[in-house]
Design an enzyme around this catalytic site. Structure first.
Site, PDB file in Angstrom:
ATOM      1  CG  ASP A   1      24.655  61.674 -23.794  1.00  0.00           C
ATOM      2  OD1 ASP A   1      25.149  60.861 -22.980  1.00  0.00           O
ATOM      3  OD2 ASP A   1      25.149  62.798 -23.998  1.00  0.00           O
TER       4      ASP A   1
HETATM    5  C1  NOJ Z   1      27.013  62.018 -21.024  1.00  0.00           C
HETATM    6  C2  NOJ Z   1      27.832  62.785 -22.011  1.00  0.00           C
HETATM    7  O1  NOJ Z   1      27.037  63.789 -22.619  1.00  0.00           O
HETATM    8  C3  NOJ Z   1      28.443  61.941 -23.099  1.00  0.00           C
HETATM    9  O2  NOJ Z   1      29.344  62.717 -23.836  1.00  0.00           O
HETATM   10  C4  NOJ Z   1      29.111  60.727 -22.525  1.00  0.00           C
HETATM   11  O3  NOJ Z   1      29.675  59.954 -23.562  1.00  0.00           O
HETATM   12  C5  NOJ Z   1      28.093  59.922 -21.732  1.00  0.00           C
HETATM   13  N1  NOJ Z   1      27.578  60.737 -20.651  1.00  0.00           N
HETATM   14  C6  NOJ Z   1      28.676  58.629 -21.182  1.00  0.00           C
HETATM   15  O4  NOJ Z   1      29.608  58.877 -20.208  1.00  0.00           O
END
Ligand code: NOJ
Length: 763
Positions: free
Chosen positions: A282
């Site tokens: 992430d």
């Molecule tokens: C952080 C988030 O936790 C995740 O769900 C998301 O897909 C990513 N950012 C990318 O935007």
């Protein structure tokens, strides 16, 4: 949908080196990839492991240079064909090996058309609705040149303080798993290579919904049994349905961040589950290994992540900076890099990008003149999904449905909130295209009745909260306060309400309150919204509360005092029309809660499938020395699976086809469900099972099956639920998936709290 797909006819810009992959669809994927890896330099390999977000940190010209240099595997947040084309051209035409990049985005509940949030889609208990929302999202996203989505989000959430509860499908492993499957089928269609499909990256692996205290990004500490039994099944279901990617969670699990968790990513995901696909960290999660305190510097962080099995690093530079020396010094074997590259290239192969890097980008001549054009929306489908996603919580004296003639007062801070009705993660949705409740009500009564309006309150009166919610959008704030005092606004609302025959009041949370990084310490209506409701109640007019929120709220006063209450969650682009459809009876509500509503924050967790205990509280019996809180009633305010209809249903006693179930055999648990009211309507018949005695403590009940049925007035239907050994399996103390012999209670009802029961024995 088909028209969109047809307009994506493949562009003739095929990179010559990959003609084989295109000409011979049966070309062996693994051989093709092995051959390609053989030609790659170490730097090119490491480049494939980078997932970059276009934006201030990496503006387009710089990104193009990075791609041309072979230093990027994929991007996210670049969303149109016109924006993606130069990036892909840099990869497919300028980079040495012409390896295409992929384009991902958070397409969670819609793309150009915003569908109801996932929690709402789960409330439909209609897997056709869940699948179709994902299918249309994929069609729209693919038509914008996207190849992948960071969805579905299938984290079980049992603590509504967690703002990301809104993004998932609720508290129950079975229901969430069904939704996970349906979403993946929808996003990927028959193949992620199709020009109108996107590859699904299931997230957040794993257990993110169990962050302590519901505080976002917090740690998770959980027994293996609970993990296997409750929290892991939805990820597994998404992978079994073919999800091509996995996004790794930000939290730690029993002391090891998911991002550096070898057990999670190698032993469980790869070895035990046999996953062959790509994993991505992430946002910035490899960097965060330093803050977790398991890496002392960037070098250690990169090493831990690659060793654990993180194939791509999202939005940090640790892999790029550190992996070359880690490999050259022999600290990280090149095999680990090759393994990760193999998965990245494999995902691109599965997306069909080697056959045609431009399969979703198409040619310039075919680009939409206006990416936000009305003609690109799927409004009818969004309205239908929203109609099916609402849950009727109260309806005293048949207050609903309302008459279209007469005057309705539409009140409330969320009644005309174009941004909020879209919910969080509304991707490429445009607020100006969403239909608010006020607009939906006006359209519904046009020519027949009248709508009067007052805002009545701000969602919150706390400027600190407003500042927090506007943090990312100072120049274009989402939360715009009415500067009048709460008293002035309430007075105006009461004056307006007095002119009407009925009051419809939209209250709840701004969408930013039910979002990432939006954990709450209270689950009541913020600000002066409750005061507004109380003032409106004094008018004596029928009071219909329309809730807009992304998590359960502690709506005790509302439950006791509203004449009707409809949980709408965030209903998306066509929300206002869909809510009006339900309020006026053009749609008979059929949603059921995918999670329990607590009475107070202090009673959390209130999930229904809790483990049995030695001193349970029993309704109707003295509570002393039982497990409960003495100041309040026990049990949820609204139970899991609950939801009313404008008609009524009866459920017969359970008939079992046999009192004993043989191993490898099957028995049928059947009920007759009857529509005992005067309108056609749908309900959800739910099957729960309780293991009476087992080698470990088992839940009080667990959902095992459900059917959504439409019945005409007076119509009855027999619903047969097959029960087999598989229905009864669970993870024992040695984590073996077994069904133990003995007695089981089977329970069938229209919510988790009111069920019929029968007993059988597994031999
Ligand atoms: C952080 C988030 O936790 C995740 O769900 C998301 O897909 C990513 N950012 C990318 O935007």
């Amino acid at each position: 949908m088909l028209a969109v797909a047809a307009s994506l006819a493949c562009a003739p810009l095929l990179a010559p080196s990959y003609a084989a992959a295109a000409d011979n669809p049966a070309a062996d994927k693994q051989a093709f990839i092995a051959d390609l890896i053989g030609k790659m330099t170490l730097d090119e390999k490491i480049g494939q492991l980078r997932l970059i977000s276009i934006g201030p940190e990496m503006p387009q010209p710089q990104l193009i240079k990075e791609i041309a240099a072979g230093r990027v595997g994929g991007t996210f947040n670049s969303v149109t064909r016109a924006d993606n084309r130069p990036l892909q051209e840099a990869a497919a035409n300028q980079s040495r090996l012409k390896i295409p990049i992929f384009f991902a985005y958070d397409v969670v509940h819609g793309h150009r058309t915003v569908f109801p949030i996932s929690l709402a889609l789960a409330s439909s208990w209609d897997m056709g609705v869940v699948e179709k929302a994902a299918r249309i999202s994929a069609v729209e996203a693919a038509a914008d040149g996207l190849d992948a989505t960071f969805a579905p989000m299938v984290d079980i959430s049992r603590d509504p303080r967690w703002g990301r509860t809104s993004e998932g499908f609720g508290e129950d492993p079975y229901l969430v798993s069904q939704c996970a499957r349906a979403s993946v089928k929808g996003f990927q269609g028959s193949s992620p290579a199709n020009a109108d499909s996107v590859m699904a990256f299931v997230k957040h692996f794993a257990l993110y919904g169990a962050v302590e205290g519901g505080r976002d990004y917090n740690t998770v500490d959980m027994s293996m049994q609970r993990m296997y039994q409750d929290y892991l099944p939805p990820y597994r279901a998404a992978l079994d349905a073919g999800a091509g990617g996995v996004m790794i969670a930000l939290n730690s699990i029993n002391g090891q961040p998911a991002t550096s968790n070898k057990w999670l990513l190698r032993d469980l995901l790869r070895k035990e589950w046999g996953f062959r696909g790509v994993t991505v960290s992430d946002h910035g999660a490899i960097d965060e290994l330093l803050r977790h305190g398991v890496a002392g510097n960037g070098r250690e962080a990169a090493k831990l992540a690659i060793e654990a099995g993180v194939d791509m690093s999202m939005a940090d530079s640790r892999y790029l900076e550190q992996l070359p020396t880690l490999v050259k010094s022999g600290t990280v074997p090149v095999k680990l890099i090759d393994d990760a590259v193999r998965e990245v290239l494999g995902a691109k192969y599965d997306m069909g990008l080697f056959a045609d890097p431009f399969r979703r980008i198409g040619t310039k001549a075919d680009d939409p003149l206006d990416v936000d054009a009305e003609s690109r929306l799927h409004r009818a489908d969004a309205r239908e999904a929203a109609r099916k996603s609402m849950v009727l919580l109260e309806n005293r004296n048949q207050t609903l449905p309302l008459e279209k003639s007469g005057t309705v007062a539409v009140i409330g801070p969320l009644a005309d909130a174009k941004i909020d009705i879209m919910g969080s993660w509304s991707a490429a949705g445009k607020a100006r295209q969403s239909v608010t409740l006020l607009q939906g009500m006006r359209d519904a009564v046009a020519g027949k009745g009248e709508v009067v309006y007052a805002r009545g309150a701000n969602v919150t009166d706390d400027e600190r909260v407003v500042g927090y919610l506007n943090f990312l959008n100072w120049d274009n704030p989402e939360v715009v306060q009415d500067k009048r005092s709460p008293g002035e606004m309430i007075d105006e609302a009461v004056r307006v309400a007095r002119k009407a025959d009925a009051i419809v009041v939209a209250v709840g949370e701004t969408r930013g309150m039910s979002h990432e990084a939006s954990s709450r310490t209270s689950l009541s209506l913020p600000g002066s919204q409750l005061a507004l409701l109380k003032a409106l109640k004094t008018t004596g007019k029928p009071l219909v509360v329309v809730l807009m929120n992304g998590r359960p709220l502690t709506v005790n006063w509302e439950k006791d005092n509203a004449d009707a209450m409809l949980e709408t969650w965030y209903t998306g682009t066509e929300g206002g029309h869909a809510i009006a459809d339900v309020l006026f009876g053009d749609e008979n509500p059929s949603g059921k809660l995918p999670l329990s509503f607590p009475r107070s924050i202090g009673q959390i967790p209130t999930y229904y499938n809790q483990l049995r205990i030695g001193r349970p509280f029993t309704p109707g019996k003295a509570p002393n020395y039982t497990s409960q809180y003495f100041e309040e009633d026990s049990g949820p305010l609204y139970p899991f699976g609950y939801g009313l209809s404008y008609t009524t249903f009866s459920v017969s006693d359970i008939r079992l086809s046999a009192p004993k179930l043989a191993r490898n055999g099957k028995i049928m648990a059947s009920v007759t469900v009857k529509n005992t009211g005067e309108r056609s309507g749908e309900t959800v018949v739910q099957l729960y099972v309780q293991d009476v005695t087992a080698s470990v403590v088992r839940p009080v009940k667990e959902l095992k099956d459900f059917r959504k049925v439409m019945l005409a007035p007076g119509e009855s239907r027999v619903i047969d639920f097959p029960v087999s050994e598989d229905t009864l399996k669970f993870y024992n103390a040695r984590l073996e998936y077994v069904a133990e012999p003995g007695d089981f209670n089977v329970q069938i009802g229209l919510d988790s709290a009111s069920v019929r029961e029968a007993r059988f024995t597994l031999e």
